[in-house]
Design a protein around this motif. Structure first.
Motif, mmCIF file in Angstrom:
data_model
loop_
_atom_site.group_PDB
_atom_site.id
_atom_site.type_symbol
_atom_site.label_atom_id
_atom_site.label_comp_id
_atom_site.label_asym_id
_atom_site.label_seq_id
_atom_site.Cartn_x
_atom_site.Cartn_y
_atom_site.Cartn_z
ATOM 1 N N SER A 57 -36.080 41.502 66.282
ATOM 2 C CA SER A 57 -34.998 42.454 66.515
ATOM 3 C C SER A 57 -34.374 42.194 67.880
ATOM 4 C CB SER A 57 -35.507 43.900 66.422
ATOM 5 O OG SER A 57 -36.467 44.153 67.413
ATOM 6 N N TYR A 58 -33.223 42.816 68.089
ATOM 7 C CA TYR A 58 -32.528 42.680 69.368
ATOM 8 C C TYR A 58 -31.797 43.971 69.674
ATOM 9 C CZ TYR A 58 -28.361 41.955 66.543
ATOM 10 O OH TYR A 58 -27.334 42.122 65.653
ATOM 11 N N SER A 59 -31.456 44.145 70.922
ATOM 12 C CA SER A 59 -30.668 45.300 71.360
ATOM 13 C C SER A 59 -29.733 44.822 72.467
ATOM 14 C CB SER A 59 -31.586 46.410 71.875
ATOM 15 O OG SER A 59 -32.150 46.039 73.114
ATOM 16 N N GLN A 60 -29.047 45.771 73.125
ATOM 17 C CA GLN A 60 -28.167 45.399 74.235
ATOM 18 C C GLN A 60 -28.960 44.920 75.442
ATOM 19 O OE1 GLN A 60 -27.937 48.501 72.739
ATOM 20 N NE2 GLN A 60 -25.797 49.051 72.483
ATOM 21 N N TYR A 61 -30.253 45.209 75.460
ATOM 22 C CA TYR A 61 -31.081 44.884 76.619
ATOM 23 C C TYR A 61 -31.898 43.616 76.458
ATOM 24 C CZ TYR A 61 -29.777 49.676 77.401
ATOM 25 O OH TYR A 61 -29.047 50.815 77.550
ATOM 26 N N GLY A 62 -32.209 43.231 75.233
ATOM 27 C CA GLY A 62 -33.042 42.059 75.048
ATOM 28 C C GLY A 62 -33.504 41.886 73.613
ATOM 29 N N PHE A 63 -34.697 41.296 73.473
ATOM 30 C CA PHE A 63 -35.166 40.849 72.168
ATOM 31 C C PHE A 63 -36.642 41.196 71.974
ATOM 32 C CE2 PHE A 63 -31.779 38.247 73.759
ATOM 33 C CZ PHE A 63 -30.920 38.137 72.684
ATOM 34 N N ARG A 64 -37.045 41.352 70.719
ATOM 35 C CA ARG A 64 -38.447 41.523 70.358
ATOM 36 C C ARG A 64 -38.823 40.348 69.468
ATOM 37 N NH1 ARG A 64 -42.064 45.726 70.156
ATOM 38 N NH2 ARG A 64 -40.417 47.198 70.682
ATOM 39 N N ASN A 98 -44.540 38.345 67.851
ATOM 40 C CA ASN A 98 -45.841 38.642 68.451
ATOM 41 C C ASN A 98 -45.789 39.957 69.240
ATOM 42 O OD1 ASN A 98 -44.348 37.906 70.667
ATOM 43 N ND2 ASN A 98 -45.689 36.231 71.300
ATOM 44 N N ASN A 99 -44.746 40.755 68.984
ATOM 45 C CA ASN A 99 -44.495 42.056 69.623
ATOM 46 C C ASN A 99 -44.158 41.972 71.106
ATOM 47 O OD1 ASN A 99 -44.612 43.706 67.360
ATOM 48 N ND2 ASN A 99 -46.853 43.684 67.410
ATOM 49 N N MET A 100 -43.838 40.806 71.594
ATOM 50 C CA MET A 100 -43.409 40.649 72.975
ATOM 51 C C MET A 100 -41.952 41.112 73.077
ATOM 52 S SD MET A 100 -43.230 37.226 75.349
ATOM 53 C CE MET A 100 -44.963 36.894 75.165
ATOM 54 N N VAL A 101 -41.656 41.921 74.079
ATOM 55 C CA VAL A 101 -40.295 42.385 74.322
ATOM 56 C C VAL A 101 -39.777 41.657 75.555
ATOM 57 C CG1 VAL A 101 -38.868 44.374 74.904
ATOM 58 C CG2 VAL A 101 -40.769 44.633 73.311
ATOM 59 N N LEU A 102 -38.601 41.052 75.423
ATOM 60 C CA LEU A 102 -38.011 40.268 76.503
ATOM 61 C C LEU A 102 -36.668 40.874 76.880
ATOM 62 C CD1 LEU A 102 -38.883 37.071 74.639
ATOM 63 C CD2 LEU A 102 -39.922 37.712 76.790
ATOM 64 N N ILE A 103 -36.445 41.035 78.164
ATOM 65 C CA ILE A 103 -35.221 41.646 78.670
ATOM 66 C C ILE A 103 -34.255 40.551 79.110
ATOM 67 C CG2 ILE A 103 -34.258 43.247 80.375
ATOM 68 C CD1 ILE A 103 -36.204 44.552 78.388
ATOM 69 N N GLY A 104 -32.991 40.679 78.719
ATOM 70 C CA GLY A 104 -31.945 39.760 79.155
ATOM 71 C C GLY A 104 -31.846 38.508 78.310
ATOM 72 N N PRO A 105 -30.985 37.582 78.722
ATOM 73 C CA PRO A 105 -30.817 36.319 77.996
ATOM 74 C C PRO A 105 -32.102 35.494 78.020
ATOM 75 C CG PRO A 105 -28.983 36.690 79.488
ATOM 76 C CD PRO A 105 -30.023 37.718 79.815
ATOM 77 N N MET A 121 -37.570 21.131 64.628
ATOM 78 C CA MET A 121 -37.625 21.229 66.085
ATOM 79 C C MET A 121 -36.322 21.866 66.560
ATOM 80 S SD MET A 121 -40.369 20.482 67.552
ATOM 81 C CE MET A 121 -39.727 20.492 69.208
ATOM 82 N N ALA A 122 -36.310 23.186 66.561
ATOM 83 C CA ALA A 122 -35.107 23.934 66.941
ATOM 84 C C ALA A 122 -35.392 24.750 68.193
ATOM 85 C CB ALA A 122 -34.678 24.855 65.803
ATOM 86 N N ALA A 123 -34.352 25.009 68.934
ATOM 87 C CA ALA A 123 -34.419 25.900 70.087
ATOM 88 C C ALA A 123 -33.193 26.790 70.024
ATOM 89 C CB ALA A 123 -34.428 25.106 71.385
ATOM 90 N N CYS A 124 -33.311 27.971 70.618
ATOM 91 C CA CYS A 124 -32.125 28.816 70.682
ATOM 92 C C CYS A 124 -32.005 29.414 72.074
ATOM 93 C CB CYS A 124 -32.128 29.888 69.597
ATOM 94 S SG CYS A 124 -33.337 31.161 69.782
ATOM 95 N N ALA A 125 -30.775 29.614 72.464
ATOM 96 C CA ALA A 125 -30.442 30.257 73.728
ATOM 97 C C ALA A 125 -29.632 31.487 73.363
ATOM 98 C CB ALA A 125 -29.640 29.301 74.606
ATOM 99 N N LEU A 126 -30.125 32.650 73.756
ATOM 100 C CA LEU A 126 -29.540 33.907 73.272
ATOM 101 C C LEU A 126 -29.105 34.818 74.410
ATOM 102 C CD1 LEU A 126 -32.268 34.642 70.596
ATOM 103 C CD2 LEU A 126 -29.998 33.696 70.180
ATOM 104 N N ILE A 127 -27.923 35.391 74.247
ATOM 105 C CA ILE A 127 -27.420 36.414 75.145
ATOM 106 C C ILE A 127 -27.383 37.712 74.350
ATOM 107 C CG2 ILE A 127 -25.437 37.180 76.512
ATOM 108 C CD1 ILE A 127 -24.660 34.184 76.751
ATOM 109 N N PRO A 128 -27.983 38.801 74.859
ATOM 110 C CA PRO A 128 -27.929 40.062 74.105
ATOM 111 C C PRO A 128 -26.493 40.538 73.923
ATOM 112 C CG PRO A 128 -29.488 40.224 75.928
ATOM 113 C CD PRO A 128 -28.730 38.943 76.104
ATOM 114 N N PRO A 129 -26.169 41.109 72.771
ATOM 115 C CA PRO A 129 -24.803 41.601 72.552
ATOM 116 C C PRO A 129 -24.530 42.848 73.391
ATOM 117 C CG PRO A 129 -26.220 42.181 70.716
ATOM 118 C CD PRO A 129 -27.037 41.315 71.616
ATOM 119 N N LEU A 130 -23.266 43.062 73.715
ATOM 120 C CA LEU A 130 -22.882 44.250 74.470
ATOM 121 C C LEU A 130 -22.816 45.482 73.577
ATOM 122 C CD1 LEU A 130 -20.027 42.716 76.676
ATOM 123 C CD2 LEU A 130 -22.387 43.212 77.334
ATOM 124 N N HIS A 131 -22.456 45.291 72.319
ATOM 125 C CA HIS A 131 -22.331 46.386 71.370
ATOM 126 C C HIS A 131 -23.144 46.071 70.119
ATOM 127 C CE1 HIS A 131 -18.620 46.253 73.791
ATOM 128 N NE2 HIS A 131 -18.795 47.566 73.840
#
Length: 198
Positions: A63-70, A73-80, A166-176
């Protein structure tokens, strides 16, 4: 998740609790796959595996929110962030305008080399100039690039990771965060479950 029979009320309630976890202010990413085996395996029942909740397949975004990503493994990460099949790093950008050759310089240096880089640029649509600039830079290193909105980038990364690519992703949380009727229903069910007394 294995359900033998969904006849009992308790099992139905358990299935609803497991499926409706995200709250209204975060958007869940659904990457569901069905694994079939021989007929009548598991007492004739079909086994369903939800890919983005299994940690043995690598890291996936649940999942994701305006603040970050889950992550799964239930780790919550803030920001890009940048996510790889088995690790995750913070990404030092604030918006898609900050994506430069310097901010992408990590990806060509990785060993083993990645096949695909998926870039999620928030809730904005990718511009032609941004896409052209990034593809030109990554083409020098023979790395394929997809530039998408964050929601689509999460789903694409989960799918490729489940395939073992072998994939990688770079993610910026959405504003809305946009939500639909299903998200509202899931939120109400989750709230009801939180306040139920047994």
């Amino acid at each position: 998740m294995n359900f033998r029979a969904l006849g009992s009320v308790a099992l139905k309630a358990a299935a609803v609790r497991c499926l409706f976890q995200p709250s209204l202010n975060q958007r869940g990413i659904s990457t569901i796959g069905t694994q079939y085996s021989k007929a009548y395996d598991y007492d004739g029942k079909t086994k369903v595996s939800i890919f983005n909740t299994e940690t043995d397949m690598g890291l996936m975004i649940t999942s994701y929110s305006q603040y970050g990503f889950r992550l799964n493994n239930n780790m919550v990460l803030i920001g890009p962030i940048t996510v790889f099949p088995r690790s995750v790093l913070s990404w030092n950008v604030n918006s898609f305008e900050d994506i430069t050759e310097e901010s992408l310089s990590l990806f060509p240096t990785l060993e083993p080399k990645i096949d695909v880089l998926i870039i999620g640029i928030g809730d904005q649509s990718p511009t032609a100039s941004l896409t052209k600039r990034i593809i030109k830079y990554m083409k020098k290193y023979n790395i394929n690039v997809e530039i998408l909105r964050t929601e689509q980038a999460c789903a694409t990364f989960n799918f490729l990771n489940a395939e073992g690519r072998m994939a990688a992703c770079a993610l910026i949380p959405p504003l809305h965060i946009s939500y639909n009727e299903n998200d509202v229903l899931q939120s109400k069910l989750r709230q009801k479950q939180l306040y139920e007394t047994e």
